[in-house]
Design a protein around this motif. Structure first.
Motif, PDB file in Angstrom:
ATOM      1  N   THR A  24      -2.702  -5.308  -4.465  1.00 55.62           N
ATOM      2  CA  THR A  24      -1.858  -5.700  -3.332  1.00 55.62           C
ATOM      3  C   THR A  24      -1.734  -4.612  -2.267  1.00 55.62           C
ATOM      4  N   HIS A  25      -2.068  -3.380  -2.610  1.00 59.01           N
ATOM      5  CA  HIS A  25      -2.036  -2.319  -1.594  1.00 59.01           C
ATOM      6  C   HIS A  25      -3.006  -1.191  -1.947  1.00 59.01           C
ATOM      7  N   ARG A  26      -3.255  -0.360  -0.949  1.00 57.07           N
ATOM      8  CA  ARG A  26      -4.226   0.724  -1.044  1.00 57.07           C
ATOM      9  C   ARG A  26      -4.010   1.637  -2.259  1.00 57.07           C
ATOM     10  N   GLU A  28      -3.291   1.109  -5.171  1.00 55.91           N
ATOM     11  CA  GLU A  28      -3.699   0.622  -6.489  1.00 55.91           C
ATOM     12  C   GLU A  28      -5.178   0.823  -6.796  1.00 55.91           C
ATOM     13  N   ASP A  57      -5.009   0.286  10.277  1.00 54.94           N
ATOM     14  CA  ASP A  57      -3.771   0.395   9.495  1.00 54.94           C
ATOM     15  C   ASP A  57      -3.344   1.847   9.459  1.00 54.94           C
ATOM     16  N   ILE A  61      -1.868   1.535   3.988  1.00 52.66           N
ATOM     17  CA  ILE A  61      -1.324   0.791   2.843  1.00 52.66           C
ATOM     18  C   ILE A  61      -2.039  -0.549   2.683  1.00 52.66           C
ATOM     19  N   LYS A  62      -2.137  -1.304   3.776  1.00 53.02           N
ATOM     20  CA  LYS A  62      -2.642  -2.677   3.702  1.00 53.02           C
ATOM     21  C   LYS A  62      -4.159  -2.773   3.780  1.00 53.02           C
ATOM     22  N   ARG A  63      -4.775  -1.761   4.373  1.00 48.61           N
ATOM     23  CA  ARG A  63      -6.225  -1.813   4.561  1.00 48.61           C
ATOM     24  C   ARG A  63      -6.889  -0.517   4.112  1.00 48.61           C
ATOM     25  N   ASP A 100      -8.887  -5.856   3.370  1.00 50.30           N
ATOM     26  CA  ASP A 100      -7.523  -6.155   3.791  1.00 50.30           C
ATOM     27  C   ASP A 100      -6.823  -6.733   2.557  1.00 50.30           C
ATOM     28  N   PHE A 101      -5.947  -5.931   1.958  1.00 50.71           N
ATOM     29  CA  PHE A 101      -5.365  -6.323   0.668  1.00 50.71           C
ATOM     30  C   PHE A 101      -4.378  -7.472   0.783  1.00 50.71           C
ATOM     31  N   GLU A 102      -3.874  -7.701   2.005  1.00 51.22           N
ATOM     32  CA  GLU A 102      -2.918  -8.795   2.179  1.00 51.22           C
ATOM     33  C   GLU A 102      -3.615 -10.149   2.248  1.00 51.22           C
TER      34      GLU A 102
END
Ligand SMILES: [Zn+2]
Length: 336
Positions: A24-26, A28, A57, A61-63, A100-102
């Motif tokens: 879900t986010h960078r 991980e 980003d 976090i998200k990418r 893009d984790f989102e």
């Protein structure tokens, strides 16, 4: 103690030691990880060799900008006749991707008991890229075989391994005692399907008391509950205990996460669901409160359950509702 290995046609890894879950986010993902992302036709498996920030980003976090090494299902060179079927090399490539984790479904595969450090996994992947000598498998998913090979030195497909395991378990148990977890665990170990550490850890977990829910205070956020679902015992993680606005005396209103049955076995999916349960003791909470169990806090447990929503990696025995619930709740470490 030796694991039984009567038919050694194929070697199976301990499937409980290999766990895929949604990113879900960078934070991980790490360099050296085995990652799965959706492709046009099938899922791609790859080894991450480098992670860099994506300028879009600024919080990182998200990418992420990710360098990957992976095998393609393309054969290298020119082949004719039998070599078309029995020979050949899979092409190994290095590519750069923007994740893009989102918005994209990206999975990571966690290995307990992995024999190599992350830096060694990267070195192995780079070595194969240079050699271009990775054996092509006509019927296998070459990119998955390549990723598992880099991490464990064994070529395998998680899905095929789980199918083989399910088949062996059905044959061994002869369709009896399917809901007897302790017996299943015993048989899985005796047949060499799970490792000794997973076997012993599972046995320890089965000793925990299952307390019937008879009043609202008996169930809390982050608990593992067990109830009857399609006539089988089924485990779920409680995400929320709702306040009772209607004034139900004999019911409790819960939101939970579980492996939901959506028609066919390949459509088992981890879903979030809200439902009222009777307070008649038919639903139980497993009491993992005291040692020797190492558990996550209720908030951590809920977060871990939410992280895996939408996952479709269900397999009887290997990754079913109870494995999912235990994964959310326990700090499963082989060293403890
Ligand atoms: Zn194991």
């Amino acid at each position: 103690e030796e694991r039984e290995n009567s038919d050694s046609q194929f070697s199976l890894p301990c499937i409980e030691c290999v766990i895929p879950y949604r990113v879900t986010h960078r934070g991980e993902i790490d360099e050296g990880d085995h990652i799965i992302y959706a492709g046009a036709v099938y899922d791609h498996h790859a080894i991450i060799t480098e992670i860099a920030p994506d300028e879009r980003d600024e919080n990182n976090i998200k990418r992420a900008k990710v360098t990957l090494i992976h095998a393609t299902n393309t054969k290298l060179g020119v082949f004719s006749g039998l070599s078309k079927v029995f020979g050949g090399k899979a092409e190994i490539r290095r590519t750069v991707d923007y994740f893009d984790f989102e918005t994209s479904k990206i999975m990571i595969v966690k290995y307990f008991n992995a024999p190599f450090k992350a830096t060694d996994v990267i070195r192995r992947a780079e070595g194969e890229l240079e050699k271009q000598d990775f054996r092509y498998h006509l019927f296998g998913n070459n990119c998955e075989h390549f990723a598992t090979y880099c991490v464990t030195n064994e070529r395998f497909s998680m899905q095929v391994t789980k199918l083989k395991m399910t088949l062996r378990m059905f044959l061994s148990l002869r369709f009896v005692a399917l809901s007897n977890e302790k017996l299943r665990n015993q048989v899985a170990y005796e047949r060499g399907l799970i490792c000794k550490m997973c076997f012993e850890r599972n046995n320890k977990l089965f000793e925990a008391e299952k307390k019937p829910i008879k009043e609202k205070a008996d169930v809390q956020k982050g608990d593992i509950i067990t109830f009857s679902y399609w006539n089988l015992y089924h485990d779920a993680i409680v995400l929320e205990v709702h306040e009772d606005k209607v004034g139900h005396r004999n019911k409790v209103d819960l939101t939970f996460a579980h492996y939901a049955f959506c028609g066919q076995s390949e459509h088992y999916t981890i879903k979030q669901k809200r439902k009222t349960f009777p307070l008649n003791g038919s639903v139980t909470v497993t009491m993992y409160t005291s040692p020797p169990f190492k558990v996550y806090t209720s908030k951590e447990t809920v977060d871990r359950a939410k992280m895996r929503i939408d996952e479709q990696q269900f397999a009887f025995f290997a990754n079913d509702s109870s494995h999912f619930a235990r994964w959310c709740k326990f700090k499963l470490s082989h060293s403890s």
